[in-house]
Design a protein around this motif. Structure first.
Motif, PDB file in Angstrom:
ATOM      1  N   GLY A  62       0.913  -1.087   0.181  1.00 53.29           N
ATOM      2  CA  GLY A  62       0.266   0.570  -0.077  1.00 53.29           C
ATOM      3  C   GLY A  62       1.033   1.316  -0.211  1.00 53.29           C
ATOM      4  N   GLN A  63       2.482   1.209  -0.183  1.00 53.23           N
ATOM      5  CA  GLN A  63       3.095   2.239  -0.511  1.00 53.23           C
ATOM      6  C   GLN A  63       3.249   2.607  -1.520  1.00 53.23           C
ATOM      7  OE1 GLN A  63       3.906   4.030   2.334  1.00 53.23           O
ATOM      8  NE2 GLN A  63       2.762   2.888   3.622  1.00 53.23           N
ATOM      9  N   GLY A  64       3.005   1.961  -2.411  1.00 55.23           N
ATOM     10  CA  GLY A  64       3.635   2.215  -4.548  1.00 55.23           C
ATOM     11  C   GLY A  64       2.691   3.323  -4.250  1.00 55.23           C
ATOM     12  N   LEU A  65       2.147   3.916  -5.190  1.00 57.42           N
ATOM     13  CA  LEU A  65       1.118   5.436  -5.238  1.00 57.42           C
ATOM     14  C   LEU A  65       1.146   6.366  -4.330  1.00 57.42           C
ATOM     15  CD1 LEU A  65      -1.789   3.718  -6.591  1.00 57.42           C
ATOM     16  CD2 LEU A  65       0.217   4.161  -8.343  1.00 57.42           C
ATOM     17  N   ALA A  66       1.400   5.987  -3.131  1.00 57.49           N
ATOM     18  CA  ALA A  66       1.790   7.069  -2.147  1.00 57.49           C
ATOM     19  C   ALA A  66       3.290   8.126  -2.303  1.00 57.49           C
ATOM     20  CB  ALA A  66       1.733   6.836  -0.587  1.00 57.49           C
ATOM     21  N   ILE A  67       4.381   7.182  -2.790  1.00 58.64           N
ATOM     22  CA  ILE A  67       5.824   7.254  -2.680  1.00 58.64           C
ATOM     23  C   ILE A  67       5.745   7.907  -4.294  1.00 58.64           C
ATOM     24  CG2 ILE A  67       8.058   6.138  -3.562  1.00 58.64           C
ATOM     25  CD1 ILE A  67       7.368   4.056  -1.365  1.00 58.64           C
ATOM     26  N   CYS A  68       5.101   7.228  -5.276  1.00 57.62           N
ATOM     27  CA  CYS A  68       4.946   7.595  -6.625  1.00 57.62           C
ATOM     28  C   CYS A  68       4.169   9.442  -6.409  1.00 57.62           C
ATOM     29  CB  CYS A  68       3.300   6.958  -7.821  1.00 57.62           C
ATOM     30  SG  CYS A  68       4.484   5.550  -8.278  1.00 57.62           S
ATOM     31  N   GLN A  69       3.460   9.551  -5.683  1.00 55.96           N
ATOM     32  CA  GLN A  69       3.117  11.116  -6.054  1.00 55.96           C
ATOM     33  C   GLN A  69       3.531  11.670  -5.485  1.00 55.96           C
ATOM     34  OE1 GLN A  69      -0.681  11.866  -2.718  1.00 55.96           O
ATOM     35  NE2 GLN A  69      -1.397  12.708  -4.548  1.00 55.96           N
ATOM     36  N   SER A  70       4.543  11.094  -4.236  1.00 55.94           N
ATOM     37  CA  SER A  70       5.801  12.047  -3.127  1.00 55.94           C
ATOM     38  C   SER A  70       7.161  12.085  -4.350  1.00 55.94           C
ATOM     39  CB  SER A  70       6.058  11.272  -1.752  1.00 55.94           C
ATOM     40  OG  SER A  70       6.820  11.611  -1.712  1.00 55.94           O
ATOM     41  N   ILE A  71       7.150  11.334  -5.102  1.00 57.50           N
ATOM     42  CA  ILE A  71       8.820  11.584  -6.064  1.00 57.50           C
ATOM     43  C   ILE A  71       8.128  12.403  -7.012  1.00 57.50           C
ATOM     44  CG2 ILE A  71       9.822  10.816  -7.750  1.00 57.50           C
ATOM     45  CD1 ILE A  71       9.425   7.903  -6.024  1.00 57.50           C
ATOM     46  N   VAL A  72       6.532  12.527  -8.078  1.00 59.79           N
ATOM     47  CA  VAL A  72       6.228  13.412  -8.824  1.00 59.79           C
ATOM     48  C   VAL A  72       6.094  14.857  -7.847  1.00 59.79           C
ATOM     49  CG1 VAL A  72       4.053  14.029  -9.983  1.00 59.79           C
ATOM     50  CG2 VAL A  72       4.757  11.388 -10.166  1.00 59.79           C
ATOM     51  N   THR A  73       5.003  14.830  -7.018  1.00 58.05           N
ATOM     52  CA  THR A  73       5.733  16.439  -6.336  1.00 58.05           C
ATOM     53  C   THR A  73       6.802  16.913  -6.279  1.00 58.05           C
ATOM     54  OG1 THR A  73       3.284  15.791  -4.808  1.00 58.05           O
ATOM     55  CG2 THR A  73       5.218  17.543  -4.484  1.00 58.05           C
ATOM     56  N   GLU A  74       7.828  16.358  -5.929  1.00 53.59           N
ATOM     57  CA  GLU A  74       9.038  16.542  -5.362  1.00 53.59           C
ATOM     58  C   GLU A  74      10.473  17.279  -7.202  1.00 53.59           C
ATOM     59  OE1 GLU A  74      12.038  12.888  -4.459  1.00 53.59           O
ATOM     60  OE2 GLU A  74      10.298  12.840  -2.596  1.00 53.59           O
ATOM     61  N   HIS A  75       9.216  16.845  -8.370  1.00 54.84           N
ATOM     62  CA  HIS A  75       9.752  17.371  -9.013  1.00 54.84           C
ATOM     63  C   HIS A  75       9.298  18.486  -9.855  1.00 54.84           C
ATOM     64  CE1 HIS A  75      11.863  13.444  -9.285  1.00 54.84           C
ATOM     65  NE2 HIS A  75      12.765  13.924  -9.981  1.00 54.84           N
ATOM     66  N   HIS A  76       7.934  18.896  -8.762  1.00 54.79           N
ATOM     67  CA  HIS A  76       6.251  19.518  -9.066  1.00 54.79           C
ATOM     68  C   HIS A  76       5.827  19.788 -10.071  1.00 54.79           C
ATOM     69  CE1 HIS A  76      10.063  22.016  -6.504  1.00 54.79           C
ATOM     70  NE2 HIS A  76      10.752  21.785  -7.685  1.00 54.79           N
ATOM     71  N   GLY A  77       5.214  18.451  -9.905  1.00 55.77           N
ATOM     72  CA  GLY A  77       4.807  17.557 -10.984  1.00 55.77           C
ATOM     73  C   GLY A  77       3.296  16.932  -9.762  1.00 55.77           C
ATOM     74  N   VAL A  78       2.529  16.896 -11.591  1.00 54.97           N
ATOM     75  CA  VAL A  78       1.256  16.401 -10.926  1.00 54.97           C
ATOM     76  C   VAL A  78       1.190  15.095 -11.405  1.00 54.97           C
ATOM     77  CG1 VAL A  78      -1.180  16.331 -10.404  1.00 54.97           C
ATOM     78  CG2 VAL A  78       0.179  18.479 -10.809  1.00 54.97           C
ATOM     79  N   ILE A  79       0.110  14.217 -10.427  1.00 57.28           N
ATOM     80  CA  ILE A  79      -0.026  12.957 -11.008  1.00 57.28           C
ATOM     81  C   ILE A  79      -1.870  12.906 -10.436  1.00 57.28           C
ATOM     82  CG2 ILE A  79       0.169  11.426  -8.966  1.00 57.28           C
ATOM     83  CD1 ILE A  79       1.442   9.394 -10.119  1.00 57.28           C
ATOM     84  N   SER A  80      -2.025  11.705 -11.712  1.00 61.44           N
ATOM     85  CA  SER A  80      -4.246  12.149 -11.579  1.00 61.44           C
ATOM     86  C   SER A  80      -4.157  10.624 -11.957  1.00 61.44           C
ATOM     87  CB  SER A  80      -4.517  12.684 -12.082  1.00 61.44           C
ATOM     88  OG  SER A  80      -4.184  13.314 -13.585  1.00 61.44           O
ATOM     89  N   VAL A  81      -5.587  10.194 -11.818  1.00 58.07           N
ATOM     90  CA  VAL A  81      -5.748   8.454 -12.090  1.00 58.07           C
ATOM     91  C   VAL A  81      -7.523   9.383 -12.509  1.00 58.07           C
ATOM     92  CG1 VAL A  81      -6.791   8.044  -9.876  1.00 58.07           C
ATOM     93  CG2 VAL A  81      -6.382   6.384 -11.601  1.00 58.07           C
ATOM     94  N   THR A  82      -7.767   7.944 -13.437  1.00 58.86           N
ATOM     95  CA  THR A  82      -9.155   8.524 -14.153  1.00 58.86           C
ATOM     96  C   THR A  82      -9.320   6.611 -14.501  1.00 58.86           C
ATOM     97  OG1 THR A  82      -8.037   8.417 -16.866  1.00 58.86           O
ATOM     98  CG2 THR A  82      -9.404  10.231 -15.452  1.00 58.86           C
ATOM     99  N   SER A  83      -9.811   6.137 -14.165  1.00 61.65           N
ATOM    100  CA  SER A  83     -10.722   4.638 -13.995  1.00 61.65           C
ATOM    101  C   SER A  83     -11.637   4.423 -14.493  1.00 61.65           C
ATOM    102  CB  SER A  83     -10.316   3.898 -12.939  1.00 61.65           C
ATOM    103  OG  SER A  83     -10.416   2.618 -13.285  1.00 61.65           O
ATOM    104  N   LYS A  84     -12.262   3.547 -14.632  1.00 59.19           N
ATOM    105  CA  LYS A  84     -14.293   3.381 -15.108  1.00 59.19           C
ATOM    106  C   LYS A  84     -13.962   1.128 -14.760  1.00 59.19           C
ATOM    107  CE  LYS A  84     -18.318   3.151 -17.292  1.00 59.19           C
ATOM    108  NZ  LYS A  84     -18.869   3.333 -18.794  1.00 59.19           N
ATOM    109  N   VAL A  85     -14.812   1.139 -13.945  1.00 63.07           N
ATOM    110  CA  VAL A  85     -14.361  -0.457 -13.790  1.00 63.07           C
ATOM    111  C   VAL A  85     -14.837  -0.927 -14.966  1.00 63.07           C
ATOM    112  CG1 VAL A  85     -15.890  -2.354 -11.749  1.00 63.07           C
ATOM    113  CG2 VAL A  85     -15.712   0.062 -11.356  1.00 63.07           C
ATOM    114  N   GLY A  86     -14.030  -2.160 -15.517  1.00 57.92           N
ATOM    115  CA  GLY A  86     -14.487  -3.241 -16.443  1.00 57.92           C
ATOM    116  C   GLY A  86     -13.725  -1.988 -17.817  1.00 57.92           C
TER     117      GLY A  86
END
Length: 161
Positions: free
Chosen positions: A97-121
């Motif tokens: 449960g750490q992977g995406l939290a770490i990803c967001q932290s790394i992207v933020t450190e690079h002054h960026g933004v990470i977002s997600v879109t998804s739909k079941v199926g």
């Protein structure tokens, strides 16, 4: 991934350089690719072999990278908690449960933004927006993924067999 999905890379040759720590951003992409592979694998035989598409483009003074999978998708409730530390939808012992939290932290450190879109199926798309520094805006490279030393062979070394 070689067992559950085909990987398509769609990154133009004229992608601009960004200021980054390549190893840290590679960690983000490897995590997103592993998650995409897991999502497709969880669908099992219902979708057959899936597809993961890595694409990039320039949007003004920002590089936009997307990882799209044909996995099972996510509910709105899961998407709301996705970047929380310790949150996982994987079975016990499979993910921390750490992977995406770490990803967001790394992207933020690079002054960026990470977002997600998804739909079941219908699969999931993670989008990363990273600034192109003014000093680098006129320069180009053969692709963001290559410039950050993330290659298919590097991915295969990190992926479970």
């Amino acid at each position: 991934m070689k067992h559950v999905a085909d990987v398509i890379i769609d990154i133009p040759d004229d992608m601009p350089l960004i200021s980054c720590v390549p190893g840290r951003l590679s960690q983000v992409f490897i995590n997103l690719l592993l998650n995409a592979s897991d999502a497709i694998d969880e669908c099992g035989s219902t979708v057959g072999r899936g597809t993961i598409t890595i694409s990039g483009r320039r949007d003004g003074d920002v590089v936009v990278m997307s990882i799209v999978d044909t996995g099972m998708g996510m509910t709105d409730a899961v998407k709301e908690r996705l970047f929380e530390p310790i949150f996982t939808r994987k079975n016990p012992g499979v993910g921390t449960g750490q992977g995406l939290a770490i990803c967001q932290s790394i992207v933020t450190e690079h002054h960026g933004v990470i977002s997600v879109t998804s739909k079941v199926g219908s699969g999931t798309t993670f989008t990363i927006r990273l600034p192109v520094p003014r000093a680098l805006q006129r320069e180009a490279t053969r692709g963001f993924v290559r410039s950050s030393k993330l290659s298919t062979s590097a991915l295969n070394d990190k992926l479970p067999q």
